[in-house]
Motif scaffolding. Structure first.
Motif, PDB file in Angstrom:
ATOM      1  N   ALA A 227       0.809  -1.217   0.000  1.00  0.00           N
ATOM      2  CA  ALA A 227       0.000   0.000   0.000  1.00  0.00           C
ATOM      3  C   ALA A 227       0.843   1.268   0.000  1.00  0.00           C
ATOM      4  O   ALA A 227       0.333   2.357  -0.298  1.00  0.00           O
ATOM      5  CB  ALA A 227      -0.924   0.006   1.218  1.00  0.00           C
ATOM      6  N   TRP A 228       2.132   1.134   0.327  1.00  0.00           N
ATOM      7  CA  TRP A 228       2.998   2.311   0.409  1.00  0.00           C
ATOM      8  C   TRP A 228       3.863   2.492  -0.844  1.00  0.00           C
ATOM      9  O   TRP A 228       4.659   3.430  -0.912  1.00  0.00           O
ATOM     10  CB  TRP A 228       3.923   2.213   1.620  1.00  0.00           C
ATOM     11  CG  TRP A 228       3.218   2.110   2.935  1.00  0.00           C
ATOM     12  CD1 TRP A 228       1.901   2.322   3.195  1.00  0.00           C
ATOM     13  CD2 TRP A 228       3.820   1.759   4.185  1.00  0.00           C
ATOM     14  NE1 TRP A 228       1.626   2.124   4.524  1.00  0.00           N
ATOM     15  CE2 TRP A 228       2.788   1.770   5.162  1.00  0.00           C
ATOM     16  CE3 TRP A 228       5.111   1.435   4.591  1.00  0.00           C
ATOM     17  CZ2 TRP A 228       3.024   1.484   6.492  1.00  0.00           C
ATOM     18  CZ3 TRP A 228       5.355   1.146   5.916  1.00  0.00           C
ATOM     19  CH2 TRP A 228       4.317   1.171   6.865  1.00  0.00           C
ATOM     20  N   GLN A 229       3.739   1.591  -1.793  1.00  0.00           N
ATOM     21  CA  GLN A 229       4.666   1.594  -2.924  1.00  0.00           C
ATOM     22  C   GLN A 229       4.176   2.374  -4.143  1.00  0.00           C
ATOM     23  O   GLN A 229       4.854   2.406  -5.170  1.00  0.00           O
ATOM     24  CB  GLN A 229       4.976   0.147  -3.322  1.00  0.00           C
ATOM     25  CG  GLN A 229       5.493  -0.723  -2.180  1.00  0.00           C
ATOM     26  CD  GLN A 229       6.617  -0.074  -1.384  1.00  0.00           C
ATOM     27  OE1 GLN A 229       7.576   0.434  -1.970  1.00  0.00           O
ATOM     28  NE2 GLN A 229       6.513  -0.106  -0.054  1.00  0.00           N
ATOM     29  N   ARG A 230       3.028   3.004  -4.044  1.00  0.00           N
ATOM     30  CA  ARG A 230       2.537   3.810  -5.166  1.00  0.00           C
ATOM     31  C   ARG A 230       3.435   5.032  -5.367  1.00  0.00           C
ATOM     32  O   ARG A 230       3.903   5.628  -4.382  1.00  0.00           O
ATOM     33  CB  ARG A 230       1.102   4.246  -4.909  1.00  0.00           C
ATOM     34  CG  ARG A 230       0.087   3.106  -4.895  1.00  0.00           C
ATOM     35  CD  ARG A 230      -1.331   3.636  -4.777  1.00  0.00           C
ATOM     36  NE  ARG A 230      -1.525   4.318  -3.500  1.00  0.00           N
ATOM     37  CZ  ARG A 230      -1.970   3.713  -2.395  1.00  0.00           C
ATOM     38  NH1 ARG A 230      -2.237   2.411  -2.420  1.00  0.00           N
ATOM     39  NH2 ARG A 230      -2.138   4.395  -1.286  1.00  0.00           N
TER      40      ARG A 230
ATOM     41  N   ASP B 239       3.890   8.291  -2.920  1.00  0.00           N
ATOM     42  CA  ASP B 239       3.429   8.046  -1.548  1.00  0.00           C
ATOM     43  C   ASP B 239       4.613   8.235  -0.602  1.00  0.00           C
ATOM     44  O   ASP B 239       5.586   7.481  -0.663  1.00  0.00           O
ATOM     45  CB  ASP B 239       2.866   6.625  -1.422  1.00  0.00           C
ATOM     46  CG  ASP B 239       2.120   6.407  -0.110  1.00  0.00           C
ATOM     47  OD1 ASP B 239       2.515   7.013   0.910  1.00  0.00           O
ATOM     48  OD2 ASP B 239       1.155   5.624  -0.098  1.00  0.00           O
TER      49      ASP B 239
ATOM     50  N   ARG C 144       4.993   7.440   2.363  1.00  0.00           N
ATOM     51  CA  ARG C 144       5.201   6.300   3.260  1.00  0.00           C
ATOM     52  C   ARG C 144       6.203   5.302   2.683  1.00  0.00           C
ATOM     53  O   ARG C 144       6.713   4.437   3.401  1.00  0.00           O
ATOM     54  CB  ARG C 144       3.872   5.612   3.548  1.00  0.00           C
ATOM     55  CG  ARG C 144       2.882   6.510   4.298  1.00  0.00           C
ATOM     56  CD  ARG C 144       1.523   5.862   4.446  1.00  0.00           C
ATOM     57  NE  ARG C 144       0.924   5.563   3.149  1.00  0.00           N
ATOM     58  CZ  ARG C 144      -0.261   4.988   2.979  1.00  0.00           C
ATOM     59  NH1 ARG C 144      -0.977   4.659   4.038  1.00  0.00           N
ATOM     60  NH2 ARG C 144      -0.730   4.752   1.771  1.00  0.00           N
ATOM     61  N   GLY C 145       6.482   5.434   1.399  1.00  0.00           N
ATOM     62  CA  GLY C 145       7.486   4.575   0.779  1.00  0.00           C
ATOM     63  C   GLY C 145       8.878   4.804   1.316  1.00  0.00           C
ATOM     64  O   GLY C 145       9.796   4.006   1.064  1.00  0.00           O
TER      65      GLY C 145
ATOM     66  N   THR D  63      -1.981   7.670   7.545  1.00  0.00           N
ATOM     67  CA  THR D  63      -1.117   8.609   6.844  1.00  0.00           C
ATOM     68  C   THR D  63       0.023   9.060   7.757  1.00  0.00           C
ATOM     69  O   THR D  63       0.037   8.749   8.955  1.00  0.00           O
ATOM     70  CB  THR D  63      -1.918   9.836   6.400  1.00  0.00           C
ATOM     71  OG1 THR D  63      -2.516  10.451   7.555  1.00  0.00           O
ATOM     72  CG2 THR D  63      -3.011   9.432   5.418  1.00  0.00           C
TER      73      THR D  63
END
Length: 380
Positions: free
Chosen positions: A125-128, A131, A133-134, A186
């Motif tokens: 979910a963080w690899q877009r 993002d 969060r990556g 987030t």
């Protein structure tokens, strides 16, 4: 085998003795050899003195309620005492002591080369693209410095008890798929910038471990893959036969808070870390990983790699151990309501305390644990 169960008769005797005392400072009568039999004759501390330090955990209402207490010294059970209704076969909930077990499991994955500490955490979910969060790494997660907007307990930041992430994730709308709930948050800070203790963070690590073991999304496959790993790498080598690991409906280990085990099994885990990941001369977890767990994180000297350290915390944060009463090499797995596995390598000690102590009396209980450990000498 040295153990004691606090009977209702003994508790009544203590009450009656208190009612009949004419002087509040009156010295209590000496205990009999039978009453002290839960302490080994091999104790390097006088048995009566050690009992005087242990007994308040069970008998002083200011520290209620201890259900199990165990000391291991030089690898042997030195003292073992239980409250009424509990014994050496009782499984006790870990609460956040589970985090330290998750930290050790992550170490196996890193030492195997299956995960890399400073690589971006492999959360889909963080690899877009774009993002932020990556940028979160495994190191950030194990140091509780991910930057994710997790609220551990309420009221915090104006949130009520049931708006806090831990309660929502474990028991409410996040309970079916805890990792998805935790990973959906987030950022509130840059990764690595802020210490934020979080059960949700440990569940993310549990999910990463499982997805590294299997690509399946089937809950049973996920559970089975994780349990084979946990049993083969930790439980069976350490002889932790009673330990029961909990999973959510999606097959993710609840590695931040819900593992069940006896006091003796928790002590075995503490001894494993005291020996730097070795058991009976066989090195299971690399020494370097255990040393990493016991090294202060950048944002809180008293927190290492998913384990608490006996060091002074920054101003404004509650002290969790007792840095004024013992070596700074002491470390511990700590959990809600006073669950504790405290290890002192220099004193050759592992001390386990399990029970139900509310936050407003947690400090006196922890200080008493420090007093108990301070009775033992530092050894070469």
């Amino acid at each position: 085998m040295y153990k004691m169960k606090l009977s209702a008769f003994a508790a009544l005797s203590l009450l009656l003795a208190g009612c009949g005392a004419s002087d509040a400072g009156e010295i209590p009568p000496e205990k009999t050899a039978e009453e002290l039999a839960y302490i080994s004759d091999a104790s390097p501390v006088d048995k009566a003195e050690l009992d005087r330090a242990i007994s308040p955990l069970f008998e002083d209402p200011a520290m209620a309620e201890t259900r199990a207490f165990l000391i291991m010294h030089r690898g042997e059970i030195l003292a073992e005492r239980y409250g009424e209704g509990y014994d050496e076969d009782t499984r006790f909930i870990s609460w956040s002591m589970a985090k330290s077990i998750t930290g050790a499991l992550l170490g196996f994955m890193v030492s195997d080369g299956r995960l890399v500490l400073d690589d971006p955490a492999p959360v889909p979910a963080w690899q877009r693209p774009g993002d932020p969060r990556g940028e979160i790494t495994l190191r950030h997660l194990i140091h509780m410095s991910s930057g994710l907007d997790h609220t551990e307990v309420g009221p915090e930041g104006g949130k009520t008890l049931f708006e806090a992430d831990t309660q929502r994730m474990l028991f409410l709308d996040g309970a079916e798929d805890m990792a998805a709930y935790a990973e959906a948050r987030t950022l509130e800070a840059q990764p690595g910038e802020k210490f934020e203790y979080s059960t949700a963070t440990s569940v993310i690590l549990s999910d990463i471990i499982t997805r590294t073991l299997t690509e399946s999304t089937d809950p049973k496959v996920r559970r089975d893959a994780t349990m084979r790993f946990v049993r083969g790498r930790l439980l069976e080598p350490l002889g932790m036969e009673s330990t029961f690991v909990e999973f959510d409906a999606h097959g993710t280990m609840v590695g931040g808070s819900i593992i069940q085990a006896t006091a003796r099994d928790y002590a075995k885990f503490g001894e494993f870390l005291r020996h730097n990941g070795a058991k009976k001369g066989s090195q299971h977890l690399p020494v370097s990983w255990v040393q990493f767990m016991k090294t202060s994180s950048p944002n809180d000297p008293a927190y290492g790699g998913h384990i608490w350290l006996n060091k002074i915390r920054p101003e404004g944060r509650n002290q969790v151990l007792f840095p004024d009463k013992g070596p700074d090499t002491i470390f511990g797995a700590l959990g809600h309501l006073g669950q504790q596995i405290i290890v002192s390598p220099e004193q050759k000690l592992t001390v386990v305390r399990l029970g139900k102590t509310q936050d407003d009396v947690l400090r006196p209980m922890t200080d008493q644990m420090g007093d108990i450990m301070a009775l033992f000498p530092i050894e070469n």
